[in-house]
Design an enzyme around this catalytic site. Structure first.
Site, PDB file in Angstrom:
ATOM      1  N   HIS A  67       9.632  -0.716   4.500  1.00 48.77           N
ATOM      2  CA  HIS A  67       9.390  -0.538   5.906  1.00 48.77           C
ATOM      3  C   HIS A  67       9.232  -1.733   6.452  1.00 48.77           C
ATOM      4  O   HIS A  67       9.043  -2.682   5.725  1.00 48.77           O
ATOM      5  CB  HIS A  67       8.056   0.214   6.125  1.00 48.77           C
ATOM      6  CG  HIS A  67       6.855  -0.288   5.355  1.00 48.77           C
ATOM      7  ND1 HIS A  67       6.649  -0.132   4.097  1.00 48.77           N
ATOM      8  CD2 HIS A  67       5.692  -0.728   6.068  1.00 48.77           C
ATOM      9  CE1 HIS A  67       5.569  -0.726   3.737  1.00 48.77           C
ATOM     10  NE2 HIS A  67       4.723  -1.288   5.008  1.00 48.77           N
TER      11      HIS A  67
ATOM     12  N   GLU B 150       0.812  -1.122   0.054  1.00 54.91           N
ATOM     13  CA  GLU B 150       0.054  -0.024   0.092  1.00 54.91           C
ATOM     14  C   GLU B 150       0.870   1.269   0.153  1.00 54.91           C
ATOM     15  O   GLU B 150       0.518   2.197  -0.204  1.00 54.91           O
ATOM     16  CB  GLU B 150      -0.939   0.149   1.207  1.00 54.91           C
ATOM     17  CG  GLU B 150      -0.390   0.130   2.431  1.00 54.91           C
ATOM     18  CD  GLU B 150       0.140  -1.175   3.333  1.00 54.91           C
ATOM     19  OE1 GLU B 150       0.755  -1.059   4.338  1.00 54.91           O
ATOM     20  OE2 GLU B 150       0.078  -2.200   2.351  1.00 54.91           O
TER      21      GLU B 150
END
Length: 130
Positions: free
Chosen positions: A93, A88
């Site tokens: 991350h 998304e």
């Protein structure tokens, strides 16, 4: 063009900061799976974690390790899970989640927290971050 996470790390979008360095930024996930669910991002924009230069990836992991230790100290648990997923946001991350069982890392279930709880959790992790 800056990613959402770059804007968060730069302070352009508010976040519940847990830790930071000149190269990395850690903040609470706003839709947490568990209390203490933290995201760790590089300040340098890179879409895919395995596209990072080896030295940068190594530093990223060491920073994430320090954040994980702070999470474990703030929220006693058996382990802190490290999960790399997410399509998304096109910015590398790491999800860090305190866990006592594998059920604690089920992304189909989330906890609802108040703004005050988010602030308290981030503060606990910041205090433990060394």
């Amino acid at each position: 063009m800056s990613t959402l996470f770059s804007k968060i790390a730069a302070g352009e979008i508010p976040s519940y900061k847990c830790a930071e360095s000149d190269k990395f930024y850690a903040f609470l996930d706003i839709d947490p799976v568990t209390k203490g669910h933290t995201l760790v991002v590089p300040r340098k924009e890179v879409d895919y974690i395995f596209d990072m230069e080896d030295a940068d990836l190594a530093e990223f992991e060491v920073f994430a390790k320090r954040v994980a230790r702070a999470i474990k100290a703030a929220f006693p648990c058996k382990k802190v899970a490290q999960i790399v997923l997410g399509l998304e946001v096109n910015h590398a991350h790491i999800h860090l989640l305190p866990m006592n069982s594998e059920a604690d890392v089920d992304f189909k279930h989330h906890v609802k927290l108040t703004e005050e709880e988010f602030k308290e959790i981030a503060e606990k992790i910041r205090k433990e971050f060394k």
